[in-house]
Design a protein around this motif. Structure first.
Motif, mmCIF file in Angstrom:
data_model
loop_
_atom_site.group_PDB
_atom_site.id
_atom_site.type_symbol
_atom_site.label_atom_id
_atom_site.label_comp_id
_atom_site.label_asym_id
_atom_site.label_seq_id
_atom_site.Cartn_x
_atom_site.Cartn_y
_atom_site.Cartn_z
ATOM 1 N N GLU A 34 2.869 -6.090 -0.824
ATOM 2 C CA GLU A 34 3.696 -5.387 0.669
ATOM 3 C C GLU A 34 4.214 -4.504 0.878
ATOM 4 O O GLU A 34 4.438 -3.837 1.722
ATOM 5 N N LYS A 35 4.585 -3.507 -0.191
ATOM 6 C CA LYS A 35 4.476 -1.975 -0.619
ATOM 7 C C LYS A 35 3.477 -1.453 0.474
ATOM 8 O O LYS A 35 3.706 0.025 1.255
ATOM 9 N N LEU A 86 3.237 -2.385 3.838
ATOM 10 C CA LEU A 86 3.597 -2.273 5.076
ATOM 11 C C LEU A 86 4.354 -0.677 4.960
ATOM 12 O O LEU A 86 4.902 -0.595 4.701
ATOM 13 N N PRO A 136 9.986 -2.711 6.283
ATOM 14 C CA PRO A 136 9.790 -3.623 5.858
ATOM 15 C C PRO A 136 9.664 -5.685 6.640
ATOM 16 O O PRO A 136 9.719 -5.013 8.360
#
Lengths: 666, 172
Positions: free
Chosen positions: B97-98, B100, B103
């Motif tokens: 996810e990092k 992106l 958030p």
């Protein structure tokens, strides 16, 4: 020399400790001798810190590579100016530099208040020395800037090439001065809480300091943006990096304070809130210093992880605990007679302005710490990057500029429907007209149109304020326009200086909006003689040159700038984007070249270069209205100067005070 | 319809916050991600992993080991006519996810987007309530009795007064 520096740091720390004890005991026991001793200790602390800085600077200029700091951050081929900048280029030096600025502020405060604020000064001295002692304790016990190596390297490792830029020589000092000088209002706030003298005396005493600090925070942020713009080469100036955020947050809360304090001065309201803002602003500066040195949040600006994070965290917690404890203790004295005649008043507008400023500060804080929070809660690392900050802060920024237009014009106490109409009809009309023109010219981005509209509204209110004031003076005094205008400003520097600052901020806002929304860019590989067209410009690659010296190898392209496209294009100048390869440390950097006008910046980056084919890859941006940001900064500086310049009555009072009582004319 | 004074302030504050919220809602990610993606959009939605802290689009490191392959991979994904959401989901699954740049709007990450506006809304509500209380205070018995408003003396006049008082002290 290193021994002298080390001795000065250790003595400075001990003297600061004594100054704290003497000042606090002196204040509690009402012992003038102890208070005087505390004051002398404060002067000695300033002197000793000055000696330490002078020693480190001398070691840098002498290229004494046996000193670890000198060997790590300078070299014999580093230009003198950057050798001086190496003083704050590394963590140890930057901590000493922090303490030195505090020492200078401390000495100035002592001189300014030698005959004033007798009850508060021991507490002010103690608070400033607590901060000074904390920083010196780090240099004494954790990280010694004068540490010697067991051997002497033949050459130093040099300053990080990214820091070898003129903006970097002035950006950190400006930001540090802004950060550190917030200690002065904080110290006076603590003194007011400790003594229970919670009237507006401490506010009047620190008014200029608050403005001074805000001014340097503004400059520090702007200079940092300018550095990123010319050095990093990605076409932008603000990346919402955690460290940039750390510099921005105290600016926001300091701006809120500068507005809300006017309500306390005018109406004796918001005492707790103003106290909270002063404490918050100072705490955020320590938080920012913590961020760069803790390694908690990754940032391109961070110093290497040092293990110092916990110390800053404990210090920050101590500051908050003591400050909040004092505020709670003095709450009965801080209660003020709050009155508000109407929600349509300047007081209410200032409250909203404070809400938005503190709201933006909270948003920035939230976005900065959210990755850490996410890792704690979910065990998942996430990124909160520029798109988040831009999206969340865009509506808040527009609302803030709108209030910037309302605040100066709306009446104190109560505005009637008639006065509202009289004040706002023309600015509103201007705003709508500018919005319509922007739309007609092809702007289809809702936020851009709204932002231009609101900016025009805010500028129009300021313009009308100046115009009306000038006309009234012309009518009543028979003065010429220029005389009327200068006297209008001179008679109320704070008010009209504030308006000038607003103009500067709106110009910066316009620059930010235009350059963010209407930016154009293209990347292309070109042979010599080829050209590309972008945003009304033609860029022609004319040739390439290489140069070399002991310090750096550089390759720069000769690029013609032509206005217009095709056969009608006219050459107006040349830019020289450059690639540098520093020899110590071996690191490439991109030196952009900018053709700047009021309309836009043509920003040319030399991406890469293939010597055999002479093929070069260029990245070209057209950034609209960037110059408005820098000019806005100059206007902001001018406005702050007007605000800070003493009025005639203040100067005459100061002059009177300097004349011995017996020799004054009767 | 006449709105009572006591209700007007919190109403104005809440309305103002709502307007801000609505404006912000239009900006939240996901609002326009179902369309066919463009290279620029996806490059700005992803963070370069080289440590520069910039988006893939902004990173201009020479021969960047992260940015250049990512740009190529984005191009390949777009060539498959995927939507922006699908492409981001692909990168998120592959790199975590990092990658992106902001958030997501699901689960705990919703807090990232909502908390600032909730905090400001609560602040606005608080200010509204405080304004009402202060107005009541103003409308109270003291006000009716004609208590003088706080001094708004001109600083120049105040300085003159201070000088005169100091002179008086000196003479007495």
């Amino acid at each position: 020399m290193s021994e002298l520096g080390r001795l000065a740091v250790v003595l400075g720390f001990l003297v600061a400790l004594w100054g704290i004890v003497a000042s606090v005991l002196g204040a509690i026991r009402r012992d003038d001798r102890l208070v005087a001793s505390g004051k002398h200790a404060a002067y000695a602390f300033s002197g000793l810190t000055g000696i330490a800085v002078a020693a480190l600077l001398t070691l840098l200029l002498q290229h004494d590579f046996n000193v670890e700091y000198v060997a790590s951050y300078s070299s014999s081929s580093l230009p003198v100016w950057y050798t001086i900048a190496a003083l704050w280029g590394g963590m140890k030096g930057s901590l000493l530099w922090w303490t030195f600025i505090l020492a200078v502020c401390n000495a100035v405060v002592q001189v300014q208040n030698r005959d004033k604020n007798r009850d508060q000064m021991p507490w002010v001295t103690a608070t400033m020395l607590v901060v000074g002692a904390f920083f010196l304790s780090l240099l004494v016990f954790i990280t010694d800037p004068f540490e010697r190596l067991p051997f002497t390297p033949r050459e130093g490792s040099d300053l990080n090439p990214l820091l070898q830029n003129y903006w970097m020589t002035i950006h950190p000092p400006s930001l540090y001065i802004g950060f550190v000088s917030t200690t002065v209002p904080f110290a006076f706030a603590i003194a007011a809480l400790a003594t229970g003298k919670l009237g507006d005396a401490w506010i009047r005493t620190t008014r200029r300091w608050a403005l001074f600090s805000w001014f340097f925070l503004s400059l520090g942020n702007l200079f940092g943006a300018a550095w990123a713009y010319v050095v990093l080469g990605w076409g932008g100036y603000w990346a919402w990096d955690p460290v940039e955020n750390a510099a921005f947050m105290p600016w926001l809360t300091a701006t809120a304070y500068l507005h809300s304090v006017m309500i306390q001065e005018k109406k004796d309201m918001l005492k707790v809130w103003n106290m909270a803002l002063v404490i918050l602003t100072f705490s955020l500066t320590i938080f920012g210093t913590f961020l760069t040195r803790s390694g908690v949040i990754s940032s391109v600006h961070s110093f290497t992880q040092s293990g110092m994070g916990p110390f800053f965290m404990y210090f920050l917690l101590a500051i908050l605990l003591v400050s909040i404890g004092l505020v709670v203790w003095r709450l009965p004295l801080l209660r003020s007679r709050n009155e508000l005649e109407s929600v349509f008043s300047r007081e209410a507008t200032f409250l909203l302005n404070n809400l938005i400023l503190v709201g933006i500060a909270f948003t920035v804080f939230w976005g900065t710490v959210f990755p850490v929070l996410s890792e704690w809660v979910r065990g998942v690392k996430i990124t909160v990057g520029p798109p988040f900050f831009n999206k969340v802060n865009a509506p808040l920024g527009v609302a803030l500029v709108f209030l910037m237009g309302v605040g100066p014009v709306i009446a104190w106490r109560k505005a009637t429907a008639t006065s509202l109409w009289r004040s706002f009809a023309a600015p509103m009309g201007t705003g709508v007209a500018i919005g319509a023109i922007a739309f007609a010219l092809g702007a289809r981005n809702f936020y851009a149109v709204l932002a231009f509209s609101v900016a025009a509204f805010a500028l129009a209110t300021v313009w009308i304020e100046f115009w009306r004031g000038m006309r009234v003076r012309q009518a009543m005094m028979g003065e010429k326009a220029w005389t009327a205008l200068s006297r209008l400003i001179g008679k109320n520097r704070r008010r009209y200086g504030g308006y000038v600052v607003h103009v500067g901020i709106v110009m910066i806002f316009i620059g930010i909006v235009a350059s963010s929304v209407f930016k154009l860019e293209v990347q292309r590989s070109m042979k010599i003689g080829e050209s590309l067209a972008i945003g009304g410009y033609t860029v022609r690659y004319d040739g390439i040159h290489q140069e070399s010296d002991d310090h750096v190898d550089s390759t720069y392209a000769l690029v013609s700038v032509l206005e217009g496209e095709g056969a009608a294009a006219v050459r107006v100048g040349e830019v020289r984007p450059e690639k540098r390869f520093y020899k110590k440390p071996k690191q490439p950097t991109t030196e952009v070249s900018i053709w700047s006008t009021l309309r836009d910046d043509l920003y040319v980056v030399l991406g890469s270069y293939d010597p055999p084919s002479q093929l070069a890859v260029f990245q070209v941006f057209v950034n609209p209205m960037i110059a408005w940001m820098w000019i806005g900064g100059v206007v902001l500086a001018l406005g702050t100067g007007i605000c800070m310049w003493p009025s005639y009555s203040e100067r005459s009072v100061t002059a009177q005070a300097r004349i011995p009582a017996g020799s004054r004319p009767a | 319809m006449t709105v009572p004074c006591g209700v007007r302030a919190p109403l104005v504050a809440t309305l103002a916050t709502l307007v801000l919220g609505v404006l912000a809602a239009g900006l939240a990610p996901g609002a326009a991600r179902a369309e066919i993606a463009t290279q620029y959009q996806v490059e700005t939605d992803l963070t370069c992993q080289c440590g520069c802290g910039l988006t893939v689009h902004s990173c201009n490191h020479l021969n960047c080991g992260s940015g250049i392959p990512l740009k190529k991979e984005i191009g390949e994904q777009i060539a498959q006519a995927k939507t922006r959401d699908e492409i981001l989901s692909h990168f998120s699954t592959k790199y975590g996810e990092k990658i992106l740049s902001s958030p997501t709007t699901s689960g705990f990450n919703i807090a990232a987007w909502t908390v600032p506006f909730v905090a400001i809304a609560l602040g606005g509500l608080f200010i509204g309530v405080v304004l009402v209380r202060w107005r009541r205070f103003t409308d109270g018995p003291d006000a009716a009795a004609g208590v003088a408003p706080p001094s708004t003396t001109d600083p120049d006049l105040k300085a003159k007064l201070d000088r005169a008082l100091a002179e008086l002290d000196r003479r007495s």
